[in-house]
Design a protein around this motif. Structure first.
Motif, short mmCIF file in Angstrom:
data_model
loop_
_atom_site.label_atom_id
_atom_site.label_comp_id
_atom_site.label_asym_id
_atom_site.label_seq_id
_atom_site.Cartn_x
_atom_site.Cartn_y
_atom_site.Cartn_z
N THR A 255 37.91 40.43 20.76
CA THR A 255 38.56 41.59 21.41
C THR A 255 38.24 41.71 22.89
O THR A 255 39.15 41.94 23.71
CB THR A 255 38.17 42.89 20.67
OG1 THR A 255 38.58 42.78 19.30
CG2 THR A 255 38.84 44.10 21.31
N TYR B 118 37.90 39.54 24.99
CA TYR B 118 38.42 38.39 25.74
C TYR B 118 39.94 38.29 25.71
O TYR B 118 40.50 37.36 26.29
CB TYR B 118 37.84 37.09 25.15
CG TYR B 118 36.33 37.02 25.14
CD1 TYR B 118 35.63 36.56 26.24
CD2 TYR B 118 35.61 37.43 24.03
CE1 TYR B 118 34.24 36.49 26.23
CE2 TYR B 118 34.22 37.38 24.00
CZ TYR B 118 33.55 36.91 25.11
OH TYR B 118 32.18 36.85 25.10
N VAL B 119 40.63 39.21 25.04
CA VAL B 119 42.06 39.02 24.80
C VAL B 119 42.91 39.15 26.06
O VAL B 119 44.10 38.81 26.04
CB VAL B 119 42.57 39.98 23.71
CG1 VAL B 119 41.95 39.64 22.37
CG2 VAL B 119 42.31 41.43 24.09
N ARG B 120 42.33 39.65 27.14
CA ARG B 120 43.11 39.70 28.39
C ARG B 120 43.19 38.34 29.07
O ARG B 120 43.99 38.16 29.99
CB ARG B 120 42.50 40.73 29.34
CG ARG B 120 42.65 42.17 28.84
CD ARG B 120 42.20 43.16 29.90
NE ARG B 120 42.39 44.53 29.44
CZ ARG B 120 42.13 45.61 30.18
NH1 ARG B 120 41.67 45.45 31.43
NH2 ARG B 120 42.32 46.81 29.68
N SER B 121 42.36 37.42 28.63
CA SER B 121 42.40 36.08 29.21
C SER B 121 43.23 35.16 28.31
O SER B 121 43.27 35.34 27.09
CB SER B 121 40.99 35.50 29.35
OG SER B 121 40.46 35.17 28.09
N ARG C 257 43.07 34.99 24.13
CA ARG C 257 44.22 35.21 23.25
C ARG C 257 44.50 33.98 22.41
O ARG C 257 44.85 34.08 21.23
CB ARG C 257 45.45 35.57 24.09
CG ARG C 257 45.41 36.96 24.69
CD ARG C 257 46.78 37.38 25.21
NE ARG C 257 47.27 36.49 26.25
CZ ARG C 257 46.98 36.63 27.55
NH1 ARG C 257 46.19 37.61 27.95
NH2 ARG C 257 47.49 35.78 28.44
N ARG D 285 42.00 33.93 19.55
CA ARG D 285 42.35 34.96 18.57
C ARG D 285 43.56 34.54 17.74
O ARG D 285 43.56 34.65 16.52
CB ARG D 285 42.65 36.28 19.29
CG ARG D 285 43.03 37.43 18.36
CD ARG D 285 43.76 38.52 19.10
NE ARG D 285 45.00 38.01 19.72
CZ ARG D 285 45.74 38.70 20.57
NH1 ARG D 285 45.36 39.91 20.94
NH2 ARG D 285 46.84 38.18 21.08
#
Length: 448
Positions: free
Chosen positions: A407, A409-412, A416, A419
């Motif tokens: 969670t 790291y999902v902006r990178s 994503r 995930r």
């Protein structure tokens, strides 16, 4: 990918011939060896020959069936399909292959339920004192082969063979034999039922596993077999653990330590430390962890091996789990790293594939908690390539724990990507649908 499959050819030419010392394995010998192994593990006759191996090496076939891929990985000592140059065609899911015998328990949940009911029905028989007259060497050899190849070959044939060994042992017990031979037959039945229980946990039915282990325990009592008792307690711990009943899991593990049970003692002490740490009983968890780390154990002669053997690398993976429950992320990482390094030092054919995959995901979790996204991706990569037929329920659950830690790291793009790959991994499985688990009572029903 086009052109010859150099990965496969080079793997074959690295593999020593079993027929011609000093030479590498020929295409014909490779095909014959795979067919023999498939017959040994599935009792199904295959017609693979050297001409088909040549087609694979020329690149004329890029995605052979699951059984052939499994045989190639086993004989050539390769961990993944991609290392052999095999990649699914565009638009084809990993489990969409040419027709082969079933490699998972998809659509066979009734078999799991029926096998569990049958083991329960045999409980009263196991508690009786019967005798028979037949050597059980072959039964025990079959049990060893199943335990040592587990999660490196398709589960369904192993499940069927374990069930057949159980039934054969009980059929023999209806005859007349010396008491020693009777004990050997009970031991064979107990080991086979323990394998059925372990497989039931991995296939998402720990509730059914508990029915198996009650009858397995009766067999161990009839055989007066401490090593079997230890591994039954380990299996009961595992069934309770994956139902998140950590108190009952710890009770089973601690009770198992009463027995002189070979490497099961190392597993039980390590597992109990995980359970107690999850329960917040930190002092006792640390005490058991210290016991496990200083324990000197040797495999018992009667231990089947494979999934029913606790090696140092397997124990290290459990210790990593304990430290994660303590919140000691750095120590989690250290133990997970050491576990993976020890696994990698063992020839692939001798590794406990299931425990290695779990240790790698523990490594990925530690990396994410330490802010090391690239390291987490590297740790998870070998697991994410595991074919669907080997994606057992505990592995899926641990992969989901990795996904939950992505969670932040999902902006990178890399975050994503990790995930999404883990999500795809957990959705493409060969598992039956997961039923609702009933509440279970935290007691030792079989303890004597």
């Amino acid at each position: 990918m086009s052109g010859p499959n150099e990965f496969l050819r080079e793997a074959r030419e690295r593999t020593p011939s079993r027929r011609a010392p000093g030479e590498h394995m020929s295409r014909s010998e490779l095909a014959d060896t795979i067919c023999a192994w498939l017959w040994d593990t599935t009792e199904i006759k295959y017609d693979l020959d050297g001409h088909y191996i040549a087609k694979l090496e020329r690149g004329a076939v890029r995605w052979p069936g699951a059984a052939y891929r499994s045989g190639l990985r086993h004989v050539l000592g390769i961990a993944s399909d991609s290392e052999l140059g095999f990649f699914p065609p565009a638009g084809v899911a990993l489990n969409e292959t040419e027709p082969t015998p079933p490699s998972s328990m998809v659509g066979h949940d009734d078999d799991l339920v029926n096998a569990g009911d049958e083991s329960i029905a045999l409980l009263s028989y196991a508690e009786e004192s019967n005798v028979g007259d037949l050597t059980v060497e072959q039964l025990h050899a079959d049990i060893e082969r199943i335990a040592q190849s587990y999660l490196r070959t398709p589960i369904r044939p192993l499940f069927v063979k374990s069930r057949a060994i159980r039934d054969r042992a009980f059929a023999l017990l209806a005859g007349n034999q010396a008491p020693r031979q009777s004990r050997d037959l009970y031991a064979a039945a107990g080991w086979a039922i323990t394998l059925l229980a372990w497989m039931s946990v991995d296939l998402g039915r720990p509730d059914i596993a508990e029915g198996h282990t009650r009858t397995a325990w009766a067999c161990a009592e009839a055989a007066d077999h401490d090593v079997l008792r230890g591994w039954i307690r380990a299996t009961q711990h595992t069934a309770a653990y994956w139902q998140e009943d950590f108190a009952r899991a710890a009770a089973y593990a601690e009770d198992g330590l009463r027995y002189n049970a070979g490497t099961a003692r190392l597993f039980l002490a390590s597992a109990a430390s995980v359970d107690l740490a999850r329960l917040g009983r930190t002092d006792k968890a640390r005490a058991l962890l210290d016991i496990a780390r200083t324990m000197v154990v040797r495999p018992a002669e009667s231990e089947p091996g494979g999934v029913l053997l606790c090696t140092p690398e397997r124990a290290e993976g459990l210790w990593a789990n304990t430290h994660l429950a303590f919140g000691d992320v750095r120590l989690t990482s250290d133990h997970a790293d050491h576990s993976v390094a020890l696994f990698e030092a063992v020839p692939y054919a001798l590794r406990n594939a299931g425990s290695e995959r779990m240790a790698r995901l523990q490594q990925a979790k530690a990396r994410l908690l330490l802010g090391e996204l690239d390291g987490a991706i590297e740790a998870a990569e070998p697991v994410l390539l595991v074919p669907p037929e080997y994606r057992v329920r505990p592995l899926i659950q641990r992969a989901a724990e990795v996904a939950a830690l992505t969670t932040p790291y999902v902006r990178s793009p890399k975050g994503r990507m990790l995930r999404d790959r883990v999500a795809d991994f957990t959705q493409r499985t060969g598992l039956p649908p997961r039923p609702e688990s009933p509440d279970r009572r935290p007691v030792l029903e079989e303890q004597t």
